[in-house]
Design a protein around this motif. Structure first.
Motif, PDB file in Angstrom:
ATOM      1  N   ASP A  68     -17.092   1.297   0.871  1.00 17.65           N
ATOM      2  CA  ASP A  68     -15.791   1.715   0.357  1.00 17.65           C
ATOM      3  C   ASP A  68     -15.406   3.014   1.050  1.00 17.65           C
ATOM      4  OD1 ASP A  68     -13.604   2.696  -1.082  1.00 17.65           O
ATOM      5  OD2 ASP A  68     -14.379   1.959  -2.998  1.00 17.65           O
ATOM      6  N   MET A  69     -14.470   2.928   1.970  1.00 16.92           N
ATOM      7  CA  MET A  69     -14.078   4.099   2.742  1.00 16.92           C
ATOM      8  C   MET A  69     -13.282   5.091   1.896  1.00 16.92           C
ATOM      9  SD  MET A  69     -15.853   3.319   5.178  1.00 16.92           S
ATOM     10  CE  MET A  69     -15.632   4.882   5.988  1.00 16.92           C
ATOM     11  N   GLY A  70     -12.848   4.688   0.719  1.00 20.92           N
ATOM     12  CA  GLY A  70     -12.235   5.623  -0.209  1.00 20.92           C
ATOM     13  C   GLY A  70     -13.273   6.555  -0.814  1.00 20.92           C
ATOM     14  N   ASP A  71     -14.504   6.052  -0.969  1.00 17.93           N
ATOM     15  CA  ASP A  71     -15.593   6.844  -1.546  1.00 17.93           C
ATOM     16  C   ASP A  71     -16.500   7.476  -0.488  1.00 17.93           C
ATOM     17  OD1 ASP A  71     -14.768   6.219  -4.114  1.00 17.93           O
ATOM     18  OD2 ASP A  71     -16.135   4.511  -4.290  1.00 17.93           O
ATOM     19  N   THR A  72     -16.532   6.891   0.695  1.00 14.33           N
ATOM     20  CA  THR A  72     -17.390   7.382   1.775  1.00 14.33           C
ATOM     21  C   THR A  72     -16.531   8.168   2.758  1.00 14.33           C
ATOM     22  OG1 THR A  72     -18.789   5.437   1.553  1.00 14.33           O
ATOM     23  CG2 THR A  72     -19.021   6.702   3.587  1.00 14.33           C
TER      24      THR A  72
END
Length: 184
Positions: free
Chosen positions: A141-145
């Motif tokens: 999840d690039m929103g979290d990473t």
């Protein structure tokens, strides 16, 4: 063909929780890795990676050193994990990029990518992860990473060889490998 490519871009963006504009297709995970290293680093920069990265990272190091880029290799701990503190203690004033693989291709260990990316960003350093072994096996999840770049390859998901992808976070600078065309 264009419609199929754009559909694939949207599908990958949905999987990674990012926008389609943040995905470019390459010929492989190796090309994606090379694009980041050669497109970010320049004379006088310092680069940090681990000593158990894929050859698509490690074999670029002699090229980088010839270009006047200093490289530091971090050893994983006894469990085969790159510890954020070991990365942080090797940061220099001229560190421009840190690249740590998401999942080691030989050991299967999963590195704490979010934590390492946070260390990187706290110091104003770009962060890349080779996620070829992670895509489709663990949630990404690039929103979290907070990674700036993420390399991927289709053949690890039963896709065709010769197809890779690179996530480039919106607004992150990256010079192209090849100049003179709009193709990916």
């Amino acid at each position: 063909a264009r419609a199929v490519i754009e559909k694939s871009r949207r599908q990958l963006a949905t999987t990674l929780h990012c926008t389609p504009e943040e995905i470019i297709f390459t010929s492989s995970g190796s090309e994606s890795n090379n694009m980041v290293l050669k497109g970010v680093l320049s004379l006088g920069d310092h680069f940090i990676t681990s000593n158990y990265e894929h050859p698509a990272i490690l074999k670029v190091i002699p090229f980088l050193e010839e270009k006047g880029i200093e490289c530091t290799l971090i050893k994983p701990d006894n469990n085969g994990i790159v510890i954020p503190e070991s990365v942080e203690k090797n940061i220099q004033d001229n560190t421009r990029l840190i690249s740590i693989m998401y999942v080691n291709n030989e050991l299967g260990t999963i590195n704490p990518i979010s934590e390492i990316a946070h260390v990187s960003h706290e110091k104003g350093i770009l962060f890349h992860s080779d996620a070829v072994q992670a895509l489709g096996k663990i949630p990404l999840d690039m929103g979290d990473t907070p990674a700036d770049f993420l390399s991927m390859s289709a053949h690890k998901l039963y896709g065709p060889k010769g197809v890779g992808a690179l996530f480039i976070r919106k607004g992150t600078p990256l010079k192209p490998l090849i100049y003179g065309g709009g193709q990916e």
